[in-house]
Design an enzyme around this catalytic site. Structure first.
Site, short mmCIF file in Angstrom:
data_model
loop_
_atom_site.label_atom_id
_atom_site.label_comp_id
_atom_site.label_asym_id
_atom_site.label_seq_id
_atom_site.Cartn_x
_atom_site.Cartn_y
_atom_site.Cartn_z
CB ILE A 8 35.31 90.30 -8.79
CG1 ILE A 8 35.89 91.00 -7.60
CG2 ILE A 8 36.12 89.39 -9.24
CD1 ILE A 8 36.78 90.48 -6.71
CB THR B 211 40.78 85.33 -9.34
OG1 THR B 211 39.56 85.39 -9.53
CG2 THR B 211 41.73 85.06 -10.51
CB SER B 212 37.53 83.35 -5.52
OG SER B 212 36.35 83.84 -4.41
NE ARG B 213 40.32 84.79 0.78
CZ ARG B 213 40.52 86.14 0.03
NH1 ARG B 213 40.96 86.05 -1.31
NH2 ARG B 213 40.20 87.28 0.85
CD GLU C 121 46.65 81.76 -0.70
OE1 GLU C 121 46.05 81.72 -1.84
OE2 GLU C 121 46.48 83.22 -0.23
CG HIS D 150 46.16 86.00 -2.76
ND1 HIS D 150 45.55 85.11 -2.19
CD2 HIS D 150 45.48 86.93 -3.18
CE1 HIS D 150 44.41 85.69 -1.58
NE2 HIS D 150 44.10 86.67 -2.50
P1 NAD Z 1 31.03 89.99 -3.56
O1 NAD Z 1 30.37 89.97 -2.08
O2 NAD Z 1 30.42 91.34 -4.24
O3 NAD Z 1 30.44 88.91 -4.40
C1 NAD Z 1 30.37 87.43 -3.90
C2 NAD Z 1 29.20 86.91 -4.70
O4 NAD Z 1 29.33 85.60 -4.12
C3 NAD Z 1 27.88 87.49 -4.11
O5 NAD Z 1 27.08 87.79 -5.20
C4 NAD Z 1 27.29 86.34 -3.27
O6 NAD Z 1 25.86 86.36 -3.16
C5 NAD Z 1 27.87 84.95 -3.63
N1 NAD Z 1 27.81 83.88 -3.08
C6 NAD Z 1 27.90 84.03 -1.91
N2 NAD Z 1 27.85 82.34 -1.49
C7 NAD Z 1 27.70 81.75 -2.54
C8 NAD Z 1 27.53 80.47 -2.75
N3 NAD Z 1 27.36 79.43 -1.74
N4 NAD Z 1 27.36 80.02 -4.09
C9 NAD Z 1 27.54 80.96 -5.19
N5 NAD Z 1 27.55 82.16 -4.94
C10 NAD Z 1 27.75 82.71 -3.76
O7 NAD Z 1 32.71 89.84 -3.34
P2 NAD Z 1 33.72 90.25 -4.38
O8 NAD Z 1 34.06 91.45 -4.31
O9 NAD Z 1 32.95 89.98 -5.84
O10 NAD Z 1 34.77 89.16 -4.29
C11 NAD Z 1 34.66 87.78 -4.51
C12 NAD Z 1 35.65 86.92 -3.79
O11 NAD Z 1 37.05 87.35 -4.49
C13 NAD Z 1 35.97 87.45 -2.34
O12 NAD Z 1 35.16 86.55 -1.66
C14 NAD Z 1 37.49 87.07 -2.17
O13 NAD Z 1 37.45 85.79 -1.66
C15 NAD Z 1 38.01 86.90 -3.56
N6 NAD Z 1 39.17 88.05 -3.87
C16 NAD Z 1 40.23 87.69 -4.42
C17 NAD Z 1 41.35 88.77 -4.41
C18 NAD Z 1 42.64 88.41 -5.12
O14 NAD Z 1 43.44 89.01 -4.95
N7 NAD Z 1 42.75 86.86 -5.43
C19 NAD Z 1 40.99 90.00 -4.38
C20 NAD Z 1 39.76 90.36 -3.97
C21 NAD Z 1 38.81 89.44 -3.66
#
Ligand code: NAD
Length: 331
Positions: A155, A232-234, A263, A295
């Site tokens: 993402i 948009t992550s957590r 949430e 979300h």
């Molecule tokens: P991904 O695994 O492809 O990417 C996550 C990245 O974060 C990786 O490159 C990883 O190395 C990095 N990371 C891990 N620990 C870290 C740290 N301590 N500091 C910095 N970077 C670190 O995952 P993605 O598919 O890109 O998804 C990312 C996040 O988005 C998910 O974990 C999820 O929580 C969130 N998400 C939210 C929604 C939503 O609807 N809001 C939907 C999907 C995913």
């Protein structure tokens, strides 16, 4: 296989039933979240399918195992709500949807950013009241500004590509840097540089003990004054009370949240006829420069359809005794 689907909304039912047309699983939908009070509903189901706010801790996994559950399927990417060690001990496999549509989430992050920067939410309300004044609506050009991506995975990289398209300088931080991010024309930077130079920060790393409250009073105080922050992550990545203080002083120029630490009790429900007692969220939403969505970043046709197909494919793989392509293994 018999699958108990928890936190099931109309769209989950529609898309899972469509995806099941080619497979023959028995889907049982429950609107309630998986919780101690509802866990009995899972009894006799070999697979349990859950979403982001269903808590699958050790105690819950024991209850599930006693009821015959062997597979937990997450209809999402993040897995911070599952005790993987307990699942492994109990012999329960856990699968997720690793890759559905990074575009859905990255595009929503950009939608929120544009809205917060150009006050689209305020203009929408004003013009409906025939108020065409521009006072207080001034934003800044994205072109030439510095946008930072924290977590340069799937993402984060799509987000970076979009921001590069605006003409931003894109910098990023990741615990595990990737050549793909740099190949986009972006570069890695240390957290200190990100704080000091970014006009925009977007969070795309998972929630782990290490990233819990990564945005806190200290990191907010080191950010460039007036920067915009998007999460948009957590929810647990941001200390919301610290964000309120930073918004009050203008240190934080705008905040857009699709996720919120508390949430689970609020999102995915219509609470418009009740009194929401979460003072922190209510305070946040009282700021003119804060936007909250519930979300919904993942919520596109393409994403839901892939989520449902991948989930049922995982169940079929499990049933056939094949290796699970989307299994979450203990690190
Ligand atoms: P991904 O695994 O492809 O990417 C996550 C990245 O974060 C990786 O490159 C990883 O190395 C990095 N990371 C891990 N620990 C870290 C740290 N301590 N500091 C910095 N970077 C670190 O995952 P993605 O598919 O890109 O998804 C990312 C996040 O988005 C998910 O974990 C999820 O929580 C969130 N998400 C939210 C929604 C939503 O609807 N809001 C939907 C999907 C995913």
């Amino acid at each position: 296989m018999k699958i108990a689907v928890f936190s099931a909304k109309r769209y989950d039912r529609d898309f899972l039933e469509a995806a099941n047309a080619m497979q023959a699983h028995q889907l049982h939908f429950f609107e309630v979240a998986l919780a101690p009070e509802s866990a009995a509903l899972a009894e006799g189901h070999e697979a349990v399918c859950v979403f982001v706010n269903d808590i699958v801790d050790a105690a819950m996994l024991e209850v599930l195992q006693r009821g015959g559950t062997k597979l937990v399927c997450l209809r999402c990417t993040g897995f911070n709500n599952v005790d993987l060690a307990a699942a492994a001990k109990l012999g329960i496999k856990v699968v997720r949807v690793v890759d559905y549509s990074p575009f859905s989430v990255a595009e929503h992050a950009v939608a929120l950013l544009l809205a917060i920067n150009r006050s689209v939410h305020r203009a929408y309300n004003r013009t409906r009241d025939s108020n065409f004044s521009l006072d207080g609506l001034m934003g800044f050009d994205f072109h030439g500004k510095t946008a930072a991506v924290v977590g340069t995975g799937k993402i984060g990289r799509v987000f970076a590509r979009i921001m590069l398209g605006f003409g931003c300088h894109v910098i990023g931080y990741d615990k595990f840097p990737s050549a793909e991010f740099e190949a986009l024309g972006a570069r890695y930077a240390e957290p200190g540089e990100i704080g000091a130079s970014a006009d925009i920060i977007s969070l795309h790393c998972p929630l782990t003990p290490e990233t819990y409250h990564i945005v806190n009073a200290d990191s907010l105080s080191r950010m460039k004054r007036g920067a915009l922050l998007v999460n948009t992550s957590r929810g647990g990545l941001v200390d919301a009370e610290a964000a309120i203080q930073a918004l009050k002083t203008g240190q934080l120029g705008g905040l857009a949240l699709d996720v919120y630490e508390q949430e689970a009790e609020l999102f995915f429900r219509d609470l418009s006829s009740t009194i929401v007692t979460d003072d922190v969220l209510q305070r946040l939403m009282a700021f003119p420069n804060v936007i909250v969505t519930g979300h919904q970043a993942f919520f596109t046709r393409e994403a839901i359809s892939t989520i449902c197909e991948t989930t049922l494919n995982s169940v079929s793989e499990f049933e056939a005794g094949k290796p699970l392509s989307n299994e979450i293994k203990l690190p």
